[in-house]
Structures are given as C-alpha cells and as structure tokens.
Design a protein around this motif. Structure first.
Motif, PDB file in Angstrom:
ATOM      1  N   THR A   5      44.135  59.352  74.471  1.00  0.00           N
ATOM      2  CA  THR A   5      44.294  58.144  73.666  1.00  0.00           C
ATOM      3  C   THR A   5      43.198  58.039  72.623  1.00  0.00           C
ATOM      4  OG1 THR A   5      45.392  56.941  75.464  1.00  0.00           O
ATOM      5  CG2 THR A   5      44.338  55.625  73.744  1.00  0.00           C
ATOM      6  N   ARG A   6      41.979  58.301  73.035  1.00  0.00           N
ATOM      7  CA  ARG A   6      40.861  58.230  72.085  1.00  0.00           C
ATOM      8  C   ARG A   6      41.032  59.243  70.956  1.00  0.00           C
ATOM      9  NH1 ARG A   6      38.058  57.429  76.993  1.00  0.00           N
ATOM     10  NH2 ARG A   6      37.499  59.639  77.126  1.00  0.00           N
ATOM     11  N   LEU A  36      43.896  60.427  69.835  1.00  0.00           N
ATOM     12  CA  LEU A  36      44.985  59.971  68.970  1.00  0.00           C
ATOM     13  C   LEU A  36      44.504  58.872  68.032  1.00  0.00           C
ATOM     14  CD1 LEU A  36      47.960  60.150  68.195  1.00  0.00           C
ATOM     15  CD2 LEU A  36      48.453  58.483  69.989  1.00  0.00           C
ATOM     16  N   VAL A  37      43.708  57.941  68.544  1.00  0.00           N
ATOM     17  CA  VAL A  37      43.164  56.877  67.701  1.00  0.00           C
ATOM     18  C   VAL A  37      42.258  57.458  66.625  1.00  0.00           C
ATOM     19  CG1 VAL A  37      41.677  54.833  67.659  1.00  0.00           C
ATOM     20  CG2 VAL A  37      43.360  55.116  69.503  1.00  0.00           C
ATOM     21  N   ARG A  38      41.465  58.465  66.999  1.00  0.00           N
ATOM     22  CA  ARG A  38      40.592  59.117  66.018  1.00  0.00           C
ATOM     23  C   ARG A  38      41.415  59.766  64.906  1.00  0.00           C
ATOM     24  NH1 ARG A  38      39.599  64.061  64.971  1.00  0.00           N
ATOM     25  NH2 ARG A  38      40.632  64.796  66.881  1.00  0.00           N
ATOM     26  N   ARG A  39      42.458  60.497  65.282  1.00  0.00           N
ATOM     27  CA  ARG A  39      43.291  61.172  64.278  1.00  0.00           C
ATOM     28  C   ARG A  39      44.041  60.157  63.415  1.00  0.00           C
ATOM     29  NH1 ARG A  39      47.322  63.839  66.374  1.00  0.00           N
ATOM     30  NH2 ARG A  39      47.025  63.360  68.597  1.00  0.00           N
ATOM     31  N   PHE A  40      44.481  59.062  64.022  1.00  0.00           N
ATOM     32  CA  PHE A  40      45.157  58.008  63.267  1.00  0.00           C
ATOM     33  C   PHE A  40      44.188  57.386  62.247  1.00  0.00           C
ATOM     34  CE2 PHE A  40      46.359  53.586  62.529  1.00  0.00           C
ATOM     35  CZ  PHE A  40      47.711  53.686  62.242  1.00  0.00           C
ATOM     36  N   THR A  41      42.946  57.200  62.668  1.00  0.00           N
ATOM     37  CA  THR A  41      41.929  56.644  61.771  1.00  0.00           C
ATOM     38  C   THR A  41      41.701  57.564  60.586  1.00  0.00           C
ATOM     39  OG1 THR A  41      40.833  55.620  63.676  1.00  0.00           O
ATOM     40  CG2 THR A  41      39.556  55.802  61.630  1.00  0.00           C
ATOM     41  N   ALA A  53      53.543  62.149  61.999  1.00  0.00           N
ATOM     42  CA  ALA A  53      53.591  63.068  63.140  1.00  0.00           C
ATOM     43  C   ALA A  53      53.086  62.420  64.420  1.00  0.00           C
ATOM     44  CB  ALA A  53      52.769  64.314  62.826  1.00  0.00           C
ATOM     45  N   MET A  54      52.333  61.334  64.301  1.00  0.00           N
ATOM     46  CA  MET A  54      51.802  60.652  65.492  1.00  0.00           C
ATOM     47  C   MET A  54      52.722  59.541  65.992  1.00  0.00           C
ATOM     48  SD  MET A  54      47.837  60.187  64.328  1.00  0.00           S
ATOM     49  CE  MET A  54      47.289  61.130  62.905  1.00  0.00           C
ATOM     50  N   THR A  98      51.980  55.321  73.884  1.00  0.00           N
ATOM     51  CA  THR A  98      52.734  55.705  75.076  1.00  0.00           C
ATOM     52  C   THR A  98      52.955  57.205  75.072  1.00  0.00           C
ATOM     53  OG1 THR A  98      53.914  53.602  74.968  1.00  0.00           O
ATOM     54  CG2 THR A  98      54.830  55.286  76.408  1.00  0.00           C
ATOM     55  N   GLY A  99      52.534  57.855  76.134  1.00  0.00           N
ATOM     56  CA  GLY A  99      52.805  59.284  76.264  1.00  0.00           C
ATOM     57  C   GLY A  99      52.296  60.112  75.112  1.00  0.00           C
ATOM     58  N   GLY A 100      51.137  59.763  74.573  1.00  0.00           N
ATOM     59  CA  GLY A 100      50.552  60.557  73.507  1.00  0.00           C
ATOM     60  C   GLY A 100      51.115  60.307  72.129  1.00  0.00           C
ATOM     61  N   ALA A 101      51.891  59.227  71.974  1.00  0.00           N
ATOM     62  CA  ALA A 101      52.446  58.894  70.651  1.00  0.00           C
ATOM     63  C   ALA A 101      52.284  57.400  70.394  1.00  0.00           C
ATOM     64  CB  ALA A 101      53.915  59.291  70.568  1.00  0.00           C
TER      65      ALA A 101
END
Length: 321
Positions: free
Chosen positions: A196-197, A199-204, A217-218, A291-294
């Motif tokens: 989760t962390r 994914l949040v980093r990549r989203f940022t 893609a996320m 949820t589930g990496g997305a």
C-alpha cells in the motif's frame, strides 16, 4: 432528583467533555459533515445541561449523551437535509483527520472485532453509503451495528416498538448493500502494508508529474472518483481518465504533495506553485481507497479542508521552480 442535577456547570461540562470525541464521531456518521457534527455536539451539550436532572446516574451518563446526540442529529437532518443522498455521491461529505480519530477510547487487544468495526464504519465508502439511508433507519443502523445497542434501547430512544426497530434495521442493511462495494473486503480498511505504501508513493510521483498513463495503470477498472461538494461522480477507469484529460490535468505543472491520513485511509495534500506569491498554495486533497494492490476510489476535497486537517497554509519554494 438525579445525582447530576445538583452539580455546577463547570463540573457538568467536565463530565461531558470526556465524551466529546466519540460523540463527534457518532454525529459525523449520522451527518457526513465534520462541521455539522461539531454543531450537533454543541447542541448536545446545551440540551444535556438543560436536562441534567433527567439522567439517572453517572453509570448511564454516556448512553444518555448518545441519546441526546442522536436526537440532535435527527432534528438537524429534518431541518437541513430531510432527504437522503441519491445517485451514489454525497455533496456535503467532509474528511475526518486520523489524528482526531486517535483520541477515541482504544479497544482492548482482545476486541479485534470492535477495532475492525470502528475502522470500517469511518471510511468514506461507509459514510457515503449510510447517507443514502433515511434518517431514522440510519440512526437505527449506527446504534445497533456500530455502537452495539440493544433493539429495546434503540426503540426507547426513538419512541418506537422493537419490531419497528428490527424492521428498520433490515431495511437499512439492505440499503447499505446497494451502495457499498460488492464484497466486504472491498471497503474494509486494512492497516497499511508495504504494498500500500509503495502504491501511494507511485501515485504521488505520477500525480506530481501529471503522468496520466502511469496513474491509469494503478486504477482498478471499476474505480470511482468524486469531488464533493462539486457535483459529478465518475465510474470506471475510462471515465476517470477521460475527465482528467478533458480538465487539462496532463498539462499541469508545479505540483507538490504531502502525505496525510483521513478516515483511516491514505491521503495526499496537493499544493500548486504560485509564482506571484512565491509559494506553493493548497490545491486539493486526494483520499484513496486501495484494494488488492489497486486504487478503487479517489475522493477529492477542495483546499478549504486543509485548515481543519492541520495542513500547512503554504509550502516554501524548493529552489527548482
């Protein structure tokens, strides 16, 4: 006369203040608005002081306050929002900072179910769903399923029969199933893990770079995106990406982001460089459901929410502007 009927106002206020945070969260679940909940709690304390002789003793003081708070919320809903939300969005929705949720009484280590319920029922997905219920069934649901009150006690609070309360609870649960994600794990908040962390980093990073393909893609295919109080609910990855492109987001520059947390969900406060002011100023707050990496939901709030979340009024330049 009640044992509390003879206490002075400072002493009474001291007793009531011990329950302020949990009453505020209760009113927030009922109303969906942080600010409306604050008003409801103030009204609760005022009514409690005026009716202090009606409480039977300190052992029932907390439950008595919850009764007053629930009725204060129902009265407010009747005046301000007599009709529940429709269409899957709640325009009056406001975020609740985790730092204030941390003030709630902690459940014991042997009460994992209580901890789970407290987390699940403060998430934005739950708040949105519950706002689609009519006020009285909403109150029944929260009192029974969140607070664990007996049907008899809820019936007494509402001046109704136990059968009516049980019927209202069934209708409320059915209504929640219509508006919550299909499976429970889709909306249940989990403690942040490394995935989760990341994914949040990549989203940022992708957001700051305005990289729409990377962001897309996320997103899960059935992602939901809203921006209360602005009307508009975008359902599905294609609709969300289309809106981003049409709004010119892919051409946006000068963004910075600060991580935070609201409603037990990861959130990002975005700031935009303003050359004339020479600082980064608040832009939007994105709250993510993962949820589930997305990413399954993005709820975006306006910059006016920053102050209530104790976020900086501005960010200094980095020297690269």
């Amino acid at each position: 006369m009640s044992a509390l009927g003879t206490v002075d106002e400072p002493a009474f206020s001291g007793l009531a203040e011990r329950h302020r945070r949990e009453l505020h969260v209760h009113c927030y679940r009922m109303l969906g608005s942080f600010e409306d909940a604050e008003d409801a709690v103030q009204e609760t304390f005022l009514r409690a002081w005026r009716r202090r002789e009606t409480v039977e003793g300190r052992s029932s003081f907390r439950a008595w306050l919850y009764r007053i708070a629930t009725n204060a919320c129902l009265d407010r809903l009747a005046k301000v929002r007599p009709d529940p939300a429709v269409g899957g969005e709640v325009l009056w929705l406001q975020p609740y900072p985790d730092r204030l949720l941390d003030e709630l009484p902690a459940a014991g280590a042997d009460e994992p179910e209580t901890v789970a319920v407290a987390r699940e029922t403060i998430e934005l997905a739950y708040l949105v769903a519950v706002q689609h219920l009519a006020p009285r069934p909403r109150a029944v649901l929260i009192l029974r399923d969140v607070l664990g009150w007996r049907a008899k006690d809820v019936a007494e609070l509402l001046g109704d029969s136990v059968n009516s309360v049980n019927s209202a609870l069934q209708r409320a649960r059915a209504g929640m199933r219509e508006h919550l994600p299909a499976e429970r794990q889709d909306w249940t908040g989990a403690e942040e893990d490394a995935g989760t962390r990341d994914l949040v980093r990549r989203f940022t990073e992708a957001s700051v770079a305005s990289d729409i393909p990377a962001l897309a893609a996320m997103l899960r295919e059935d992602v939901r995106c809203s921006m209360p109080p602005t009307p508009g609910l975008f359902l599905g990855r294609d609709a969300v990406v289309k809106d981003w492109r049409e709004s010119g987001f892919d051409a946006m520059t000068g963004l910075r982001a600060l991580p935070t947390a609201v409603n037990r969900q990861p959130a990002l406060a975005f700031y935009h460089w303003r050359k004339r002011e020479g600082v980064y100023l608040p832009l939007t707050l994105d709250v993510l459901r993962i949820t589930g990496g997305a990413i399954t939901e993005i709820t975006t709030f306006h910059a006016d929410r920053f102050a209530g979340l104790d976020l900086p009024e501005s960010l200094a330049p980095t020297g690269t502007e």
